[in-house]
Scaffold this motif. Sequence first.
Motif, PDB file in Angstrom:
ATOM      1  N   TYR A  53       0.855  -1.179  -0.121  1.00  0.00           N
ATOM      2  CA  TYR A  53       0.107  -0.059  -0.006  1.00  0.00           C
ATOM      3  C   TYR A  53       0.886   1.309  -0.007  1.00  0.00           C
ATOM      4  CZ  TYR A  53      -3.823  -3.219   1.136  1.00  0.00           C
ATOM      5  OH  TYR A  53      -4.806  -4.160   1.032  1.00  0.00           O
ATOM      6  N   ALA A  54       0.240   2.402  -0.276  1.00  0.00           N
ATOM      7  CA  ALA A  54       1.119   3.700  -0.417  1.00  0.00           C
ATOM      8  C   ALA A  54       2.029   3.843   0.876  1.00  0.00           C
ATOM      9  CB  ALA A  54       0.274   4.589  -0.789  1.00  0.00           C
ATOM     10  N   ALA A  55       1.282   3.603   1.890  1.00  0.00           N
ATOM     11  CA  ALA A  55       1.684   3.867   3.331  1.00  0.00           C
ATOM     12  C   ALA A  55       2.927   3.098   3.520  1.00  0.00           C
ATOM     13  CB  ALA A  55       0.748   3.754   4.470  1.00  0.00           C
ATOM     14  N   ALA A  59       9.565   6.488   1.825  1.00  0.00           N
ATOM     15  CA  ALA A  59       9.446   7.793   2.007  1.00  0.00           C
ATOM     16  C   ALA A  59      10.317   8.687   0.600  1.00  0.00           C
ATOM     17  CB  ALA A  59       9.822   8.380   3.172  1.00  0.00           C
ATOM     18  N   SER A  60      11.293   7.903  -0.037  1.00  0.00           N
ATOM     19  CA  SER A  60      11.918   8.518  -1.053  1.00  0.00           C
ATOM     20  C   SER A  60      11.123   8.754  -2.525  1.00  0.00           C
ATOM     21  CB  SER A  60      13.299   7.856  -1.190  1.00  0.00           C
ATOM     22  OG  SER A  60      12.974   6.466  -1.738  1.00  0.00           O
ATOM     23  N   LEU A  61      10.127   7.929  -2.431  1.00  0.00           N
ATOM     24  CA  LEU A  61       9.159   8.127  -3.727  1.00  0.00           C
ATOM     25  C   LEU A  61       8.594   9.120  -3.674  1.00  0.00           C
ATOM     26  CD1 LEU A  61       7.847   4.197  -4.001  1.00  0.00           C
ATOM     27  CD2 LEU A  61       9.771   5.454  -5.257  1.00  0.00           C
ATOM     28  N   PRO A  62       8.247  10.104  -4.905  1.00  0.00           N
ATOM     29  CA  PRO A  62       7.550  11.167  -4.950  1.00  0.00           C
ATOM     30  C   PRO A  62       5.892  10.820  -4.942  1.00  0.00           C
ATOM     31  CG  PRO A  62       8.147  10.521  -7.026  1.00  0.00           C
ATOM     32  CD  PRO A  62       9.023   9.621  -6.161  1.00  0.00           C
ATOM     33  N   GLU A  63       5.428  12.062  -4.021  1.00  0.00           N
ATOM     34  CA  GLU A  63       4.045  12.048  -3.931  1.00  0.00           C
ATOM     35  C   GLU A  63       3.302  12.584  -5.259  1.00  0.00           C
ATOM     36  OE1 GLU A  63       0.339  10.918  -2.074  1.00  0.00           O
ATOM     37  OE2 GLU A  63       2.590  10.535  -1.320  1.00  0.00           O
ATOM     38  N   VAL A  64       2.397  11.919  -5.867  1.00  0.00           N
ATOM     39  CA  VAL A  64       2.071  12.363  -7.046  1.00  0.00           C
ATOM     40  C   VAL A  64       0.509  12.700  -6.866  1.00  0.00           C
ATOM     41  CG1 VAL A  64       1.310  11.722  -9.728  1.00  0.00           C
ATOM     42  CG2 VAL A  64       3.677  11.110  -8.594  1.00  0.00           C
ATOM     43  N   ASP A  65      -0.023  13.776  -7.250  1.00  0.00           N
ATOM     44  CA  ASP A  65      -1.444  14.134  -7.164  1.00  0.00           C
ATOM     45  C   ASP A  65      -2.350  13.764  -8.245  1.00  0.00           C
ATOM     46  OD1 ASP A  65      -3.884  15.050  -6.124  1.00  0.00           O
ATOM     47  OD2 ASP A  65      -3.461  17.216  -5.873  1.00  0.00           O
ATOM     48  N   ASP A  66      -3.192  13.062  -8.366  1.00  0.00           N
ATOM     49  CA  ASP A  66      -3.713  12.616  -9.567  1.00  0.00           C
ATOM     50  C   ASP A  66      -5.004  13.505  -9.685  1.00  0.00           C
ATOM     51  OD1 ASP A  66      -5.319  11.585  -7.861  1.00  0.00           O
ATOM     52  OD2 ASP A  66      -5.216   9.317  -8.869  1.00  0.00           O
TER      53      ASP A  66
END
Length: 83
Positions: A53-55, A59-66
Amino acid sequence: MWLRHFALGGEVGKMEIEAYLDGLLLLSRVQHDLITDAINERLDEIAPPHAPYAAELPASLPEVDDGDDDPGESRGTGPDSDR
């Protein structure tokens, strides 16, 4: 499973565990939890890894707002989808 249960501190025998799992015997909450621990440890050993799951992602992966509050609908898998 009985040996694993016993190793965790369980105090009931093989027949009692079988009867409990078949719904024929009641055990204390402590014994229930020890049986549960034994079962869950075994499942952790034999079950394949699950998709993270995303959690659980680093933490190094970028957060993408779709821009979508319901990601299922954007893929046609929401409650109004024909799929």
